[in-house]
Design an enzyme around this catalytic site. Structure first.
Site, PDB file in Angstrom:
ATOM      1  N   GLU A   1       8.720   0.745  -2.999  1.00  0.00           N
ATOM      2  CA  GLU A   1       7.932  -0.488  -3.113  1.00  0.00           C
ATOM      3  C   GLU A   1       8.738  -1.578  -3.814  1.00  0.00           C
ATOM      4  O   GLU A   1       8.688  -2.749  -3.417  1.00  0.00           O
ATOM      5  CB  GLU A   1       6.651  -0.225  -3.920  1.00  0.00           C
ATOM      6  CG  GLU A   1       5.632   0.608  -3.181  1.00  0.00           C
ATOM      7  CD  GLU A   1       4.329   0.774  -3.950  1.00  0.00           C
ATOM      8  OE1 GLU A   1       3.395   1.314  -3.379  1.00  0.00           O
ATOM      9  OE2 GLU A   1       4.250   0.369  -5.125  1.00  0.00           O
TER      10      GLU A   1
ATOM     11  N   HIS B   1       0.846  -1.195   0.000  1.00  0.00           N
ATOM     12  CA  HIS B   1       0.000   0.000   0.000  1.00  0.00           C
ATOM     13  C   HIS B   1       0.885   1.250   0.000  1.00  0.00           C
ATOM     14  O   HIS B   1       1.862   1.314   0.741  1.00  0.00           O
ATOM     15  CB  HIS B   1      -0.892  -0.021   1.249  1.00  0.00           C
ATOM     16  CG  HIS B   1      -1.869   1.109   1.283  1.00  0.00           C
ATOM     17  ND1 HIS B   1      -2.996   1.137   0.493  1.00  0.00           N
ATOM     18  CD2 HIS B   1      -1.873   2.269   1.980  1.00  0.00           C
ATOM     19  CE1 HIS B   1      -3.657   2.261   0.712  1.00  0.00           C
ATOM     20  NE2 HIS B   1      -2.998   2.964   1.609  1.00  0.00           N
TER      21      HIS B   1
END
Ligand code: GRF
Length: 219
Positions: A174, A109
């Site tokens: 990420e 997320h």
């Protein structure tokens, strides 16, 4: 060898990062399938180019979310994964789907959860003039973006980045974080027990400084 199924709806840059980590032997894993709810997802193209079995499952062929999720779940079960990785899978998941995969369903997320669950995370960071921003890998439970947090990577903001710049910066993190966390699974260094993250002693004493594991209070 960790068997991974990846679910995605979009460009698949996280898929690409995971593929790269496998190819460079930083991740002892094999992607046994990529499933998408979007026929034209860039991630499916990446999967095909790497000869990874890829499947488009059309949500329009199902009359309810639950029906679609159960079709996806059947596909997943056939692929026998150790972990199921959500990488930009833009759907709300039904409770049955989540509980069938409890403890092996992960999501990434683009915020430092529990801050900014849901969409438009970068915009909200700007609006609130946050000093830092980042990304989170967490177990998925029935609550949106609410499962046990595994690890986070953060950066300090200069203060005047626009939304696109924040998005790019978060993506860079990420692409480091997801493969790293998956390698922890490959080495059985983390697991979920009663909705709580359990971290092995080996990982506890070797966490890289850039990685936050909130369960260890090391942030
Ligand atoms: C990522 O920003 C991830 O945090 C969110 O969806 C995006 C997927 O990006 N859940 P990509 O398709 O992997 O490029």
């Amino acid at each position: 060898m960790l068997n991974i199924v990846i679910l995605l709806s979009g460009t698949g840059s996280n898929l690409a990062a995971i593929v790269k980590a496998i190819e460079s032997q930083q991740l002892d894993a094999r992607i046994v399938g990529v499933i998408s709810d979007k026929a034209l997802a860039g991630g499916l193209e990446i999967a095909r180019s790497k000869n990874i079995p890829s499947y488009f499952i059309d949500p329009k062929a199902s009359s309810t979310r639950e029906q679609f999720d159960s079709i996806v779940l059947e596909h997943i079960k056939k692929l026998k994964p150790d972990v199921v990785v959500l990488a930009g899978f833009m759907r709300i998941l039904s409770n049955d789907f989540v509980s069938a995969l409890k403890g092996k369903l992960l999501n990434i997320h683009p915020s430092l959860l529990p801050k900014y669950k849901g969409l438009h995370t970068h915009q909200r960071v700007i609006e609130n003039q946050d000093r830092e921003h980042g990304c989170t890998v967490h177990f998925v439970n029935e609550e949106l973006d609410g499962g046990a947090i595994i690890a986070q990577m953060a950066f300090e903001r200069s203060g005047n980045e626009n939304e696109q710049q924040l998005k790019e910066k978060v993506h860079q993190l990420e692409h480091q974080l997801y493969p790293m966390v998956l390698q922890w699974f490959a080495k059985a260094l983390v697991k979920l027990e009663q909705d709580t993250l359990i971290v092995s002693e080996e990982l506890r004493s070797n966490v890289e400084p850039a990685i936050r594991i909130p369960a260890l209070n090391n942030g």
